[in-house]
Design a protein around this motif. Structure first.
Motif, short mmCIF file in Angstrom:
data_model
loop_
_atom_site.label_atom_id
_atom_site.label_comp_id
_atom_site.label_asym_id
_atom_site.label_seq_id
_atom_site.Cartn_x
_atom_site.Cartn_y
_atom_site.Cartn_z
N LEU A 12 0.77 -1.22 0.09
CA LEU A 12 -0.10 0.12 0.07
C LEU A 12 0.88 1.12 0.04
CD1 LEU A 12 -2.54 -1.13 2.83
CD2 LEU A 12 -2.71 -1.56 0.22
N MET A 13 0.72 2.13 -0.69
CA MET A 13 1.37 3.22 -1.00
C MET A 13 0.49 4.41 -1.46
SD MET A 13 4.34 5.02 -0.43
CE MET A 13 5.61 3.62 -0.44
N GLY A 14 0.09 5.13 -0.51
CA GLY A 14 -1.08 6.39 -0.72
C GLY A 14 -2.44 5.62 -1.22
N ASP A 15 -3.10 5.98 -2.43
CA ASP A 15 -4.11 5.47 -2.73
C ASP A 15 -3.88 4.51 -3.70
OD1 ASP A 15 -5.73 7.26 -1.17
OD2 ASP A 15 -5.62 8.74 -2.83
N ASN A 16 -2.52 4.04 -3.89
CA ASN A 16 -2.38 2.79 -4.90
C ASN A 16 -2.16 1.45 -4.19
OD1 ASN A 16 -2.29 4.68 -6.83
ND2 ASN A 16 -0.10 5.28 -6.55
N GLY A 53 4.39 4.85 -8.58
CA GLY A 53 4.58 6.23 -8.70
C GLY A 53 5.62 6.93 -7.91
N VAL A 54 6.79 6.21 -7.56
CA VAL A 54 7.97 6.99 -7.04
C VAL A 54 9.17 6.03 -7.83
CG1 VAL A 54 6.70 7.29 -4.66
CG2 VAL A 54 7.76 5.11 -5.09
N THR A 55 10.28 6.76 -7.48
CA THR A 55 11.50 6.07 -7.87
C THR A 55 12.12 5.50 -6.66
OG1 THR A 55 11.80 7.98 -9.69
CG2 THR A 55 13.80 6.75 -9.05
N ILE A 56 12.58 4.29 -7.09
CA ILE A 56 12.89 3.35 -5.76
C ILE A 56 14.57 3.21 -6.39
CG2 ILE A 56 13.13 1.04 -4.84
CD1 ILE A 56 10.38 0.69 -5.69
N LEU A 57 15.02 3.16 -7.48
CA LEU A 57 16.52 2.91 -7.72
C LEU A 57 17.04 3.95 -8.88
CD1 LEU A 57 16.18 -0.78 -8.48
CD2 LEU A 57 17.19 0.23 -6.52
N ILE A 58 18.31 4.56 -8.60
CA ILE A 58 18.83 5.47 -9.36
C ILE A 58 19.75 4.89 -10.07
CG2 ILE A 58 20.11 7.64 -9.57
CD1 ILE A 58 18.69 8.58 -6.99
N ARG A 59 19.95 5.01 -11.48
CA ARG A 59 20.97 4.19 -12.37
C ARG A 59 22.15 5.20 -12.55
NH1 ARG A 59 15.38 3.32 -12.22
NH2 ARG A 59 14.78 1.19 -13.44
N ASN A 60 23.25 4.72 -12.20
CA ASN A 60 24.46 5.80 -12.01
C ASN A 60 25.41 4.91 -12.72
OD1 ASN A 60 26.99 6.91 -11.25
ND2 ASN A 60 25.78 8.76 -10.20
N ARG A 61 26.22 5.29 -13.97
CA ARG A 61 27.25 4.71 -14.67
C ARG A 61 28.33 4.34 -14.00
NH1 ARG A 61 26.98 6.93 -20.88
NH2 ARG A 61 24.78 6.13 -21.30
N ARG A 62 28.77 5.47 -12.89
CA ARG A 62 29.87 5.34 -12.32
C ARG A 62 29.79 4.49 -10.74
NH1 ARG A 62 32.78 11.44 -12.70
NH2 ARG A 62 33.48 11.42 -14.82
N GLN A 63 28.75 4.75 -10.34
CA GLN A 63 28.42 4.14 -9.00
C GLN A 63 27.51 2.86 -8.92
OE1 GLN A 63 27.37 8.28 -6.97
NE2 GLN A 63 29.22 7.93 -5.74
N GLY A 64 26.99 2.63 -10.20
CA GLY A 64 25.97 1.64 -10.18
C GLY A 64 24.62 1.88 -9.88
N VAL A 65 23.89 1.05 -9.21
CA VAL A 65 22.52 1.27 -8.72
C VAL A 65 22.56 1.60 -7.25
CG1 VAL A 65 20.10 0.25 -8.90
CG2 VAL A 65 21.88 -0.11 -10.71
N MET A 66 21.87 2.74 -7.22
CA MET A 66 21.63 3.34 -5.71
C MET A 66 20.30 3.55 -5.15
SD MET A 66 24.67 6.28 -5.57
CE MET A 66 24.01 7.09 -6.94
N LEU A 67 19.95 3.17 -4.02
CA LEU A 67 18.55 3.61 -3.64
C LEU A 67 18.38 5.03 -3.29
CD1 LEU A 67 18.21 0.44 -1.12
CD2 LEU A 67 17.12 0.80 -3.11
N THR A 68 16.98 5.30 -3.76
CA THR A 68 16.60 6.67 -3.10
C THR A 68 16.24 6.64 -1.71
OG1 THR A 68 14.37 6.19 -3.76
CG2 THR A 68 15.64 7.20 -5.55
N ASP A 69 15.74 7.78 -1.22
CA ASP A 69 15.24 7.79 0.43
C ASP A 69 14.18 6.85 0.50
OD1 ASP A 69 17.47 9.32 0.96
OD2 ASP A 69 16.12 11.22 0.71
N ILE A 70 13.28 6.89 -0.60
CA ILE A 70 11.87 6.07 -0.40
C ILE A 70 12.39 4.60 -0.57
CG2 ILE A 70 11.41 6.83 -2.57
CD1 ILE A 70 8.96 5.64 0.34
N GLY A 71 13.21 4.71 -1.68
CA GLY A 71 13.76 3.06 -1.82
C GLY A 71 14.44 2.54 -0.81
N GLU A 72 15.06 3.15 0.05
CA GLU A 72 15.71 2.65 1.19
C GLU A 72 14.76 2.07 2.29
OE1 GLU A 72 18.41 5.18 2.88
OE2 GLU A 72 20.08 4.93 1.26
#
Length: 336
Positions: A34-38, A85-104
């Motif tokens: 459950l996340m908000g109304d979704n 409706g949120v971004t969980i993972l950020i793709r970064n070519r140098r640092q790989g895949v990182m979690l966003t705050d909500i992703g963590e």
């Protein structure tokens, strides 16, 4: 807003746990997140995929471990993020895949749910007379060599179906992994908050120096003797006990060399680059021309096993802790 967010996360976690542990067999196969109304429906494989990506920092590596192609992994993640409706993972070519705050925050909940699946599997196996499970261990280098093999050997001799996943790092990394639920149990040294801990072992500290060093003629080394020396300190579990010993002696000393590996520190001593203060488990195999001397006042390093909550541990993790204490436990109030 912070209160509302905290309440929402509590409701989310409760809903997820109820989905796993409820009586409806269909619900146990699906989790309503459950996340908000979704409402996004995910199965266990989706949870494992997101957690695996977070651990490995790579879509490709996560897919390889879970037998999924990279495009399939990307599609799964994109679908999940779109539906939430949120971004969980950020793709970064140098640092790989990182979690966003909500992703963590989401991944921390996912880990708890996967732990719930594991507990159910272990309970069912125990009812059938089979002991299974996985124990994720965080350990610093010396502890991984001295404690872990003996504990694992004792358990696997009786319960060969229990698996172990060992993650080696610094004390600070191990504490972070416990908080993030990336590991089930960790070997740490004080400070111990906010974990539930069990004292495992007490080691005496020694001065470590070359046999031709002028101080090697002294049977006992005091903190004042080391003030004009180049101090070599290991980061992997030694910094706080060593500097506490200096403080206890009323002296202050900075490290000339801060190293990660205790074997590297011993080689630095062998080459005459300075003097180290190390615990006895690191001194079981000394290089040639390297000697140890007692300290005055004596110094010690206490090692603990730490978990977020022993009550919430799986059967396999509790067995690991109980076996470790049977093999190695010493009272921290007892002088060696």
């Amino acid at each position: 807003m912070a209160i509302i967010k905290a309440q929402r996360e509590t409701i989310v976690q409760s809903a997820l746990e109820n989905a796993i542990l409820g009586d409806n067999p269909n619900i146990t196969k699906m989790i309503g997140f459950l996340m908000g109304d979704n409402i996004t429906v995910m199965n266990k494989s989706m949870l494992q995929l997101i957690v695996k990506i977070a651990d490995l920092g790579s879509f490709t590596k996560a897919g390889q471990e879970l037998n999924m192609t990279q495009p399939a992994v990307s599609r799964a993640v994109n679908t999940l993020e779109t539906e939430l409706g949120v971004t969980i993972l950020i793709r970064n070519r140098r640092q790989g895949v990182m979690l966003t705050d909500i992703g963590e925050r989401i991944v921390r909940i996912f880990r708890g749910i996967l732990d719930g699946y594991e507990k159910v599997d272990q309970e069912v196996a125990r009812e059938k007379g089979l002991e299974t499970g996985i124990v994720r261990i965080g350990v610093f280098p010396v502890a991984s060599t001295y404690f872990v093999p003996k504990i694992m050997s004792r358990i696997m001799h009786k319960y060969p179906n229990i698996r172990f996943d060992i993650l080696e790092g610094t004390i600070a990394e191990i504490k972070e992994w416990i908080e993030l639920r990336r590991i089930d149990v960790g070997f740490i040294i004080p400070p111990l908050e906010p974990f539930e801990t069990f004292h495992l072992n007490r080691e005496e500290l020694y001065a470590v120096l070359r046999d031709d060093h002028p101080l090697s003629a002294k049977p006992v080394i005091q903190a004042a003797d080391l003030l004009d020396q180049s101090l070599i300190v290991c980061k992997a579990g030694y910094e706080s006990p060593v500097f506490e010993w200096f403080g206890q002696s009323g002296e202050m000393q900075d490290a000339k060399y801060s190293l990660y590996n205790n074997m590297t520190a011993l080689q630095f001593v062998k080459e005459g680059m300075g003097i180290s203060v190390m615990a006895e488990l690191s001194l079981l195999s000394l290089p040639d021309n390297v000697v140890t001397r007692k300290l005055n006042p004596p110094g010690y390093r206490d090692i603990f096993l730490a978990v977020p909550s022993f009550e919430d541990c799986s059967i396999a993790v509790k067995m690991f802790i109980e076996t470790a204490l049977q093999l190695f436990r010493q009272s921290p109030d007892t002088e060696p």
